[in-house]
Design a protein around this motif. Structure first.
Motif, short mmCIF file in Angstrom:
data_model
loop_
_atom_site.label_atom_id
_atom_site.label_comp_id
_atom_site.label_asym_id
_atom_site.label_seq_id
_atom_site.Cartn_x
_atom_site.Cartn_y
_atom_site.Cartn_z
N ASN A 10 0.80 -1.24 0.00
CA ASN A 10 0.00 0.00 0.00
C ASN A 10 0.83 1.28 0.00
N ARG A 11 2.13 1.16 0.19
CA ARG A 11 2.99 2.37 0.29
C ARG A 11 2.76 3.32 -0.87
N ARG A 12 2.68 4.58 -0.57
CA ARG A 12 2.61 5.61 -1.61
C ARG A 12 3.54 6.77 -1.24
N SER A 13 3.98 7.45 -2.27
CA SER A 13 4.81 8.64 -2.06
C SER A 13 3.90 9.84 -1.87
N VAL A 14 4.38 10.82 -1.11
CA VAL A 14 3.59 12.04 -0.94
C VAL A 14 4.38 13.26 -1.41
N PHE A 77 12.05 19.35 -3.42
CA PHE A 77 11.90 18.60 -2.17
C PHE A 77 10.54 18.84 -1.51
N TYR A 78 9.67 19.57 -2.18
CA TYR A 78 8.28 19.75 -1.74
C TYR A 78 8.15 20.29 -0.32
N GLY A 79 9.14 21.03 0.14
CA GLY A 79 9.03 21.61 1.48
C GLY A 79 9.20 20.60 2.61
N SER A 117 6.94 10.28 2.57
CA SER A 117 8.28 10.15 2.00
C SER A 117 8.19 10.12 0.48
N ARG A 118 9.31 10.32 -0.16
CA ARG A 118 9.38 10.24 -1.62
C ARG A 118 10.84 10.20 -2.03
N TRP A 119 11.14 9.43 -3.04
CA TRP A 119 12.50 9.43 -3.62
C TRP A 119 12.61 10.68 -4.48
N ILE A 120 13.64 11.47 -4.27
CA ILE A 120 13.92 12.62 -5.14
C ILE A 120 15.26 12.39 -5.80
N ASN A 121 15.28 12.61 -7.08
CA ASN A 121 16.44 12.26 -7.89
C ASN A 121 17.44 13.40 -8.08
N ARG A 122 18.32 13.23 -9.04
CA ARG A 122 19.37 14.20 -9.40
C ARG A 122 20.43 14.34 -8.31
N ILE A 123 20.62 13.27 -7.54
CA ILE A 123 21.59 13.31 -6.45
C ILE A 123 22.99 12.95 -6.97
N PRO A 163 -4.76 4.19 -4.02
CA PRO A 163 -3.97 3.17 -4.72
C PRO A 163 -3.62 3.62 -6.13
N LEU A 164 -2.44 3.22 -6.57
CA LEU A 164 -1.96 3.58 -7.91
C LEU A 164 -2.11 2.35 -8.80
N GLU A 165 -2.71 2.56 -9.95
CA GLU A 165 -2.88 1.41 -10.86
C GLU A 165 -1.51 0.95 -11.35
N ARG A 166 -1.28 -0.33 -11.30
CA ARG A 166 -0.01 -0.88 -11.78
C ARG A 166 -0.25 -1.54 -13.13
N LYS A 167 0.77 -1.53 -13.98
CA LYS A 167 0.61 -2.10 -15.33
C LYS A 167 0.21 -3.57 -15.24
C1 LIG Z 1 14.39 6.23 -9.13
C2 LIG Z 1 13.28 7.15 -8.72
C3 LIG Z 1 13.38 8.50 -8.97
C4 LIG Z 1 12.36 9.37 -8.57
N1 LIG Z 1 12.55 10.72 -8.71
C5 LIG Z 1 11.57 11.56 -8.33
C6 LIG Z 1 11.79 12.96 -8.39
O1 LIG Z 1 12.86 13.45 -8.72
N2 LIG Z 1 10.76 13.77 -8.01
C7 LIG Z 1 9.56 13.27 -7.60
O2 LIG Z 1 8.67 14.05 -7.28
N3 LIG Z 1 9.36 11.94 -7.46
C8 LIG Z 1 10.33 11.08 -7.82
N4 LIG Z 1 10.15 9.73 -7.66
C9 LIG Z 1 8.88 9.22 -7.09
C10 LIG Z 1 8.00 8.62 -8.17
O3 LIG Z 1 7.41 9.66 -8.92
C11 LIG Z 1 6.94 7.72 -7.52
O4 LIG Z 1 7.55 6.70 -6.80
C12 LIG Z 1 6.02 7.13 -8.60
O5 LIG Z 1 5.22 8.13 -9.16
C13 LIG Z 1 5.12 6.02 -8.07
O6 LIG Z 1 4.35 6.50 -6.99
P1 LIG Z 1 4.37 5.76 -5.57
O7 LIG Z 1 5.78 5.93 -5.01
O8 LIG Z 1 3.35 6.46 -4.76
O9 LIG Z 1 4.08 4.32 -5.81
C14 LIG Z 1 11.17 8.86 -8.00
C15 LIG Z 1 11.08 7.49 -7.75
C16 LIG Z 1 12.12 6.65 -8.07
C17 LIG Z 1 12.02 5.20 -7.71
#
Ligand SMILES: Cc1cc2nc3c(=O)[nH]c(=O)nc-3n(C[C@H](O)[C@H](O)[C@H](O)COP(=O)(O)O)c2cc1C
Length: 175
Positions: A10-14, A77-79, A117-123, A163-167
């Motif tokens: 169920n994990r989702r990013s915010v 970083f969305y604050g 939480s959320r992964w943010i790239n360009r690191i 929930p996010l639809e998965r392929k």
């Molecule tokens: C490798 C990777 C890079 C990502 N980079 C970004 C990013 O730079 N900015 C952002 O807002 N979200 C980023 N995300 C989050 C994704 O957008 C998010 O995981 C995806 O939309 C699926 O949503 P969920 O995490 O809720 O399942 C990244 C996720 C991954 C795994």
């Protein structure tokens, strides 16, 4: 056990965070989840730089937006009040795989704890700049590291997305 699996499913990013900082106990639980991720050959190649200093977050945000080519004023970083930058020793084992798993563990732990939480790239690019190198130096890290990703953390301002639809061809079972 079942709850862990449901959290993983169920994990989702915010993208919306409260300004309030998470507690140190919460932070440590997330860090420990990252530290306990598997690593190739148990090399434990990742390092985590936890940034809670608003000035540093601002500098990193401006740089990140610049790398992304985002319009001025956009905060990648969305604050979020906490940004965990994850790097790994460049020439040790499987740095990108190790660091990615560590971030995955942190994202899952955060969700299980009710944090956003959320992964943010360009690191990777961030740590190729002088600012990135300055931060590494300030933390006392020497040697060669590759930036892999970051995990932003905070209290979700508006809960989690649904929930996010998965392929539909995600997997095949060969029997
Ligand atoms: C490798 C990777 C890079 C990502 N980079 C970004 C990013 O730079 N900015 C952002 O807002 N979200 C980023 N995300 C989050 C994704 O957008 C998010 O995981 C995806 O939309 C699926 O949503 P969920 O995490 O809720 O399942 C990244 C996720 C991954 C795994």
């Amino acid at each position: 056990m079942r709850e862990t699996v449901l959290d993983l499913q169920n994990r989702r990013s915010v993208k919306e965070f409260k300004k309030e900082q998470i507690t140190d106990a919460e932070l440590m639980d997330v860090i420990k989840a990252g530290m306990n991720a598997p690593s190739g050959g148990n090399k434990q190649s990742p390092i985590f730089i936890v940034v809670q200093n608003p000035e540093w977050i601002h500098k990193l945000s401006v740089l990140n937006a610049e790398i992304a080519g985002a319009p001025k004023g956009v905060d990648p970083f969305y604050g979020a009040p906490t940004v965990i930058l994850v790097l790994a020793e460049k020439n040790v084992g499987d740095p990108v795989e190790d660091a990615s798993l560590a971030i995955g563990n942190m994202l899952n732990a955060a969700y299980a704890m009710g944090l956003g939480s959320r992964w943010i790239n360009r690191i990777r690019q961030t740590f190729e700049t002088d600012l990135g190198k300055e931060l590494l130096k300030e933390c006392g890290y020497e040697g060669e590291y590759i930036g892999v990703g970051s995990c932003i953390l905070g209290y979700p301002a508006n809960g989690y997305p649904g929930p996010l639809e998965r392929k539909n061809n995600y997997f095949k079972i060969v029997r």
